[in-house]
Design a protein around this motif. Structure first.
Motif, PDB file in Angstrom:
ATOM      1  N   SER B 556       0.854  -1.184   0.000  1.00 43.90           N
ATOM      2  CA  SER B 556       0.000   0.000   0.000  1.00 43.90           C
ATOM      3  C   SER B 556       0.890   1.234   0.000  1.00 43.90           C
ATOM      4  O   SER B 556       2.094   1.163   0.266  1.00 43.90           O
ATOM      5  CB  SER B 556      -0.883   0.009   1.249  1.00 43.90           C
ATOM      6  OG  SER B 556      -0.080   0.204   2.386  1.00 43.90           O
ATOM      7  N   ILE B 557       0.291   2.382  -0.271  1.00 41.35           N
ATOM      8  CA  ILE B 557       1.067   3.619  -0.249  1.00 41.35           C
ATOM      9  C   ILE B 557       1.577   3.924   1.160  1.00 41.35           C
ATOM     10  O   ILE B 557       2.749   4.261   1.325  1.00 41.35           O
ATOM     11  CB  ILE B 557       0.248   4.772  -0.864  1.00 41.35           C
ATOM     12  CG1 ILE B 557       0.138   4.519  -2.370  1.00 41.35           C
ATOM     13  CG2 ILE B 557       0.885   6.113  -0.579  1.00 41.35           C
ATOM     14  CD1 ILE B 557      -0.723   5.504  -3.110  1.00 41.35           C
ATOM     15  N   PRO B 558       0.732   3.767   2.200  1.00 43.47           N
ATOM     16  CA  PRO B 558       1.268   3.995   3.548  1.00 43.47           C
ATOM     17  C   PRO B 558       2.439   3.068   3.872  1.00 43.47           C
ATOM     18  O   PRO B 558       3.390   3.475   4.519  1.00 43.47           O
ATOM     19  CB  PRO B 558       0.077   3.715   4.470  1.00 43.47           C
ATOM     20  CG  PRO B 558      -1.117   3.926   3.626  1.00 43.47           C
ATOM     21  CD  PRO B 558      -0.718   3.535   2.240  1.00 43.47           C
ATOM     22  N   GLU B 559       2.355   1.821   3.405  1.00 46.53           N
ATOM     23  CA  GLU B 559       3.469   0.903   3.649  1.00 46.53           C
ATOM     24  C   GLU B 559       4.731   1.353   2.924  1.00 46.53           C
ATOM     25  O   GLU B 559       5.848   1.182   3.402  1.00 46.53           O
ATOM     26  CB  GLU B 559       3.113  -0.512   3.163  1.00 46.53           C
ATOM     27  CG  GLU B 559       2.262  -1.299   4.127  1.00 46.53           C
ATOM     28  CD  GLU B 559       1.668  -2.557   3.478  1.00 46.53           C
ATOM     29  OE1 GLU B 559       1.150  -3.376   4.227  1.00 46.53           O
ATOM     30  OE2 GLU B 559       1.714  -2.689   2.230  1.00 46.53           O
ATOM     31  N   THR B 560       4.530   1.911   1.756  1.00 47.20           N
ATOM     32  CA  THR B 560       5.673   2.357   0.962  1.00 47.20           C
ATOM     33  C   THR B 560       6.296   3.599   1.581  1.00 47.20           C
ATOM     34  O   THR B 560       7.510   3.749   1.641  1.00 47.20           O
ATOM     35  CB  THR B 560       5.228   2.637  -0.488  1.00 47.20           C
ATOM     36  OG1 THR B 560       4.592   1.456  -0.985  1.00 47.20           O
ATOM     37  CG2 THR B 560       6.407   2.998  -1.362  1.00 47.20           C
ATOM     38  N   GLY B 561       5.423   4.494   2.064  1.00 44.42           N
ATOM     39  CA  GLY B 561       5.913   5.698   2.743  1.00 44.42           C
ATOM     40  C   GLY B 561       6.420   6.736   1.773  1.00 44.42           C
ATOM     41  O   GLY B 561       6.365   6.568   0.546  1.00 44.42           O
TER      42      GLY B 561
END
Lengths: 186, 978, 94
Positions: B556-561
């Protein structure tokens, strides 16, 4: 022998006055200056002696006017005392006899160049020169600050009046910095 | 040339015309224009070439986020590369040139890079230029250097001045859009000291670019009225053209005010820019949001721009970027562009909306579920290819395309303390995270509050919260539309390149390559592909890049940061950082009391710290410095010489414990010194190394005057304050510097006393004033001080008067002592005489040497505690065969010595293992007739009389020398006691 | 950074000179302690990622030496005292 002819900090015979726009910068050569530092544990004795001799010893970050002596705080239990040069050239001797062994007293007159700044409002000039919040400070505020790498004392005598004591050897550099800032502002 | 693309309306002053040139071609614009808006108004879309591939580029934005339209502004010494045309305010006579092209913008030979694009993908340099190694320096590096960079730097000196300054406020508001204006109004009406800064030359932010109403007025009119009210408040300082570039510790912000960038040249004496340091009680980041594009094939052609910019050019600047316009969007805001342009009479041929379903725009061809998959047009957009929901492709002729991929809150300044932004799926963008700069609130679009109503409300609320206000203005009515967005980061289609970071030419392919090579963390992605590492710090591109990486890795985008931002928010000119500190104004000068006299004599000066000291004083006929210096030395030793020694530090030490204090700060003893005497003192650091030296005189029972070296005056004073306040607060000691209060001259030579007898009022015969005497005296009635101390080995005194009389005293001594032919000597002659006498100075007081090394070990008293006493006895510092100060002379008197040469035994190979020490100072002794030197030699005290070599491999010297006592002149000291 | 000077209030850290760990206050008596003790005093200092007591000198101010308690990670300053007062207090408790 013939008496020696003094030079001002700017290397001239007479004190220099410079104006630009609303600003006047006046070199003051008529101020005698001495440091007064309380001897360890003698602050109360010093206060007593000073009161008797009409030497004001104001609190931190302040200047107090008086006659003939005015003074401003420079460090814990230490002040710079000002007096008219004509009558108090020997300010150290005069203060030593008044304050005796309650304080250590040292001549500072020629260690500094004194400039009086005047304009309707000095805030716009001083904000280009130092990090003092001049507008917010009361009249009688005295602080050490830095102008163009030089350690100076700045005393607020009003919204449009201030005195600067800068290192005498750098008088020309300090004046140049003030003038440059003045041209930039006005 | 006519302004072919100018339409009605906008906030430009059409009553005035401004002339300017771009690549030498004259154009016209109006006050209120930027260079970009004026060029677009003239139908110019092509403004530059891209960094790596030299692709034709035009502006994509209307603000400071611009990655493409970078030009060289101005000419000569004022030429500035990489200026964003979108924020360069138009002025009469503006000159701009395109950059990174040769021979011309329309035909650029380096455009061949575009054809070779496979070779220039991410990691290209790392992989290609690795081998053969020998090729690097001669071949690869020069080629890369020639091809690198965008603009060119002028070789001329910048003729403009730059200022610095300091501001203080209760509340700093960063950005003067609806949020900032409302916050300013709230705090201003409450009487607080407010600074409202905006990078634009017109406050109002997006309100100037939009058509919404705020209250009863057009947004732009509400903004103007609010600015008018704020400017009438004495407690509010409005700063336009001022970019807050950084957040620093404890509420300090830096800002760059462009005072004169909108003028052809600054007014006389006025700075071009001011770097402000702003001290704040609290701050509100109201920096708005930046639109981001969508990546699709060939999305970088001139004419393709952010949808919000297209709208801004029409609404604020009265410019239509194209005749036939399309909009490609994944969100509702893109639709506003289509509506605004249509209402201004621009032909909107299609809206390509990647979202399916929902309402169709009336009166416009609104394709839902469609995507732009390619474009064409060599030097500017001519058509787009659209893939519709049903899979059918269609080519549409357009000359402008507005793209909206959503809006990124401008979190930059909030992350200057390393706060990581967090992803908000509701707006498909990153919003400020936790642990931002203390005291900084974020409001409006910068906080992800995207509607005008939310901007006004959060702006007001932030001011209330920041300042604990109890009253606040009413909120005007404003639109409060939700952010209708369905994220689309890139269009999956084909094999062509789709740009993400336009300034660094990073494409979707580069992200894929990074993923393939396992550079999947955002920090690696950034460094491997250079995504976001250009001067725009990836304001438009970063989020797309990491979102694509998220897609590729299945995270996910949050996981990617996300990566974070650093100061400055926008590029800052080097001159601005330097301020006035350059050239002759780099630092202040300190002038000695004899400066004016010396200048009259044509003296040569040397900088010693900030001091300008007289180095030597040439006489007529002397053409070479040695002639002057030799003469000064010989004349002093023969009769009398005068040297200004005011620069030596002087510290007044008083108090009933002054003597005991000195015993603790000096290695040797001072409490036993008689009143009216002085003594040489050696000061150690606590680690046992020599710190400083000088003479200290006892002027009274509780009063001493300490002398320090010129170089260490400040450091010694600081150290003494440390000892007094921190180590021994119980001692009664007071300190004050008196360096500048007294003008002090050394008067040295056999006739020194005779000369002084002519100016002082007291008896200074040897009996009345013996060696090492000190006294307060008078000079023609004037208070003065006299010390009988010598640095030259001669009968010598130092005489001091209040500084204002220093010049006169020097002239008086020269005049009254004329019969002795007195000369004034400078620092060179001073150095010669001290080395002849073996006195240590700069080269020996090198911060590595002990008293023992200097041959002064016996001075360190063990009978009392003093700074450095204990640790000077450390094993490593007491080696019997350690360095000792020695004198050195060449066996052949004609041979030259050089300081820095190393001692070697005769026949020893010049390798480190055989190193015996080094020469610290070297002079030519006119008295002895050959070079002499001081040096530190291992076991040197046992080697006096031996022959060695001194070797300087750099200078190619290998000289036989004799080791001698460092006291090379009058070793018995008969002269100074005379 | 801003250092809240106990006498003069908030002052810019630019006016100060930094020295280091405040343990330098506790100088051993050179007539009693030997090389080992002095070595520890001078060289063995803590270097925490977190709260740290440091000596700062107000060189461009009132020349006071201060003990500043500062978090080396966040730069948060939680306490500022005159070094002279701290030194006197420590001597009393010895």
């Amino acid at each position: 022998m013939a008496s020696l002819q003094p030079l001002t900090a700017l290397g001239r015979r007479e004190a220099t006055t410079v104006t630009h726009g609303p600003l006047t910068i006046s070199e003051r050569t008529d101020v005698a200056l001495a440091s007064v530092a309380a001897r360890n544990g003698r602050a109360a004795d010093l206060a007593k002696a000073a009161q008797k001799a009409d030497v004001p010893l104001p609190g931190p970050a302040s200047h107090q006017q008086g006659t003939p002596y005015s003074a401003f705080w420079t460090a814990p239990e230490m002040w710079f005392v000002e007096a008219p040069y004509a009558s108090h050239e020997l300010i150290v001797d005069l203060l030593k006899s008044a304050l005796a062994d309650t304080a250590s007293i040292t001549e500072q007159t020629d260690a500094w160049v004194a400039f009086d700044l005047s304009a309707h409002d000095l805030t716009r000039l001083l904000e280009r020169l130092c990090n003092v919040d001049f507008a917010a400070r009361p009249t009688g505020y005295a602080t050490r600050t830095v102008m163009e790498h030089l350690g100076v004392y700045l005393i607020k005598h009003g919204p449009g009046a201030a005195r600067l004591y800068g290192p005498r050897s750098s008088a020309e550099s300090l004046l140049h910095a003030i003038e440059t800032a003045a041209h930039s502002v006005w | 040339m006519t302004q072919s693309h100018r339409i009605e309306g906008g906030q430009i002053d059409r009553t005035k015309t401004l002339r300017f040139t771009f690549d030498g071609i004259p154009y016209q614009g109006h006050p209120g224009d930027t260079l970009a808006s004026a060029l677009l108004a003239n139908g110019v879309r092509l403004m530059g070439r891209s960094f790596k591939y030299h692709r034709p580029r035009g502006p994509i934005s209307s603000g400071s986020e611009e990655p493409n339209a970078l030009v060289e502004l101005r000419t000569g010494g004022r030429q500035e590369p990489n200026t964003r045309a979108t924020v360069a305010e138009l002025y009469e006579g503006l000159t701009a040139n395109s950059q990174n092209r040769w021979p011309s913008l329309r035909f650029d030979a380096m455009g061949v890079n575009d054809k070779l694009s496979t070779f220039f993908a991410a990691g290209f340099y790392y992989k290609t230029f690795m081998w053969p190694k020998s090729f690097w320096e001669k071949l690869y590096e020069p080629i890369i250097r020639r091809a690198a960079g965008l603009g060119s730097v002028t070789r001329e000196e910048d003729p403009d001045g730059y200022d610095k300054g300091f501001l203080h406020c209760d509340l700093l508001i960063i950005g003067a859009g609806p949020t900032g204006l409302m916050a300013g109004l709230t705090a201003g009406r409450a009487g607080k000291r407010v600074i409202l800064a905006d990078e634009d030359f017109r406050m109002g932010g997006r309100l100037n670019a939009e058509t919404y109403a705020v209250g009863d007025a057009q947004g732009a009119d509400w903004a103007a009225a609010t600015v008018a009210e704020l400017s009438s408040m004495p407690n509010v300082r409005l700063m336009t053209r001022t970019t807050v570039v950084g957040a620093f510790d404890h509420g300090i912000y830096s800002a760059v005010e462009r005072v004169s960038d909108h003028l052809l040249t600054p007014a006389k004496g006025k700075p071009r820019q001011i770097l402000w340091r702003i001290y704040t009680g609290r701050a509100i980041l109201a920096g708005g949001a930046t639109e981001r594009p969508i990546a699709f094939e060939n999305n970088d052609r001139p004419g393709i721009m952010l949808a919000g910019a297209l709208r801004a050019y029409a609404n604020r600047w009265g410019v239509k970027v194209g005749e036939r316009v399309a909009v490609f969007t994944n969100n509702d805001d893109g639709l506003r562009t289509a509506k605004d342009l249509q209402s201004r009479g621009v032909d909107v041929v299609a809206v390509i909306d990647s979202r399916e379903g929902g309402d169709l725009l009336p009166g416009i061809r609104h394709l839902r579920g469609a995507e732009v998959i390619d474009t064409s047009g060599k030097l500017g957009l001519t058509s787009i290819t659209v893939r519709q929901l049903n899979g059918r492709s269609e080519t549409i002729a357009v000359d402008a395309l507005g793209v909206s991929g959503g809006w990124n809150p401008n979190v930059n300044i909030h992350s200057h303390h390393r706060s990581r932004p967090v992803y908000d799926p509701a707006i498909a963008a990153f919003v400020p995270g936790k642990d931002g700069p203390p005291g900084l609130l974020v409001a409006g679009a910068a906080a992800g509050q995207m509607s005008t109503h939310a901007a006004l409300k959060t702006g007001r609320d932030a001011a209330i919260a920041a300042l604990d206000l109890t009253t606040a203005p009413e909120l005007p009515q404003a639109e409060d539309a939700p952010v209708g967005i369905t994220p689309l980061w890139h269009v999956a289609h084909g094999k062509g390149r789709a740009w993400i970071d336009l300034q660094n030419d990073v494409t979707v392919k580069d992200v894929k390559l990074a993923k393939q090579e396992n550079f999947t963390s955002v920090e690696h992605l950034k460094r491997y592909t250079t995504l976001g590492m250009a001067t725009d710090q990836g304001k438009t591109g970063n989020v797309i890049g990491l979102a694509i990486m998220a897609e590729l890795t299945g995270r996910s985008i949050p996981e990617t940061g996300t990566t974070i931002y650093r100061p400055p928010y926008t590029p800052v000119a080097m001159g601005t950082l330097a301020g006035r500190s350059r050239g002759r104004e780099f630092k202040p000068f300190r002038l000695t009391p004899s400066h004016h006299w010396a200048k009259e004599q044509g003296a040569i000066f040397v900088e010693v710290g900030n001091w300008l000291r007289t180095q030597w004083v040439p006489k007529p006929g002397e053409t070479e410095w040695r002639q002057s210096v030799d003469r000064e030395v010989l004349a002093t030793r023969k009769s009398v010489g005068i040297c200004d020694v005011t620069t030596l530090g002087k510290i007044d030490i008083q108090g009933t414990d002054a003597g005991a204090f000195l015993d603790r700060v000096y290695a040797n003893t001072f409490s036993t010194l008689a009143v009216g005497k002085c003594r040489y003192g050696l000061m150690l650091r606590e680690d046992g190394i020599v710190f400083d030296d000088g003479t200290t005189a006892r002027m009274g029972e509780n009063e001493y005057v300490m002398t320090t070296t010129t170089a260490n005056a400040v450091a010694v004073f600081r150290h003494l304050e440390f000892c007094r306040q921190v180590l021994w607060p119980e001692m009664d000691v007071q300190l004050i510097s008196t360096t500048e209060a007294w003008a002090q001259f050394s008067v040295a030579g056999p006739n020194a006393r005779k000369l002084l007898e002519k100016v002082v009022d007291q008896d200074i015969s040897d009996a009345a004033f013996p060696y090492m005497g000190a006294a307060n005296i008078t000079v023609g009635g004037l208070r003065a001080r006299l010390f009988r101390i010598s640095f030259s080995g001669e009968l010598a005194y130092e005489i001091a008067v209040p500084t204002r009389y220093g010049d006169a005293l020097l002239r008086e001594m020269l005049a009254r002592g004329a019969e002795f032919d007195p000369i004034v000597y400078g620092t060179e002659a001073l150095g010669v005489m001290r080395i002849e006498k073996g006195h240590v100075a700069g080269g020996e007081l090198n911060g590595q040497s002990t008293a023992l090394n200097m041959g002064l070990g016996k001075m360190v008293s063990k009978k009392k505690d003093s700074i450095g006493m204990v640790l000077s006895q450390r094993e490593g510092l007491t080696d019997e065969n350690g360095y000792r100060l020695v004198g050195v002379k060449p066996v052949d008197p004609q041979a030259k010595l050089t300081a820095g040469s190393h001692f070697l035994e005769k026949g020893a190979a010049p390798v480190a293992a055989n190193d015996g020490g080094w020469l610290t100072s070297k002079v030519y002794s006119p008295h002895l007739g050959h070079d002499i030197a001081l040096g530190y030699l291992k076991g040197g005290d046992k080697k006096i009389g031996q022959r060695m070599r001194i070797v300087n491999l750099l200078a190619g010297l290998d000289t036989e020398v004799e080791i001698i006592s460092p006291h090379m002149f009058d070793p018995e000291g008969e002269r100074l006691r005379g | 950074m801003i250092i809240h000077h106990p006498i003069l209030g908030p002052r810019d850290a630019q006016e100060f000179v930094y020295l280091g760990d405040a343990n330098l206050i506790d100088r051993p008596d050179g007539m009693v302690a030997g090389v080992e003790v002095f070595h520890d005093y001078l060289y063995n200092r803590t270097n925490p990622a977190g709260e740290h007591q440091e000596l700062w000198y107000h060189e461009q101010g009132d020349r006071s030496w201060l003990v500043v308690t500062r978090n080396t990670v966040t730069h948060e300053i939680t306490r500022v005292e005159l070094a002279r007062d701290v030194a006197r207090a420590r001597r009393r408790t010895k």
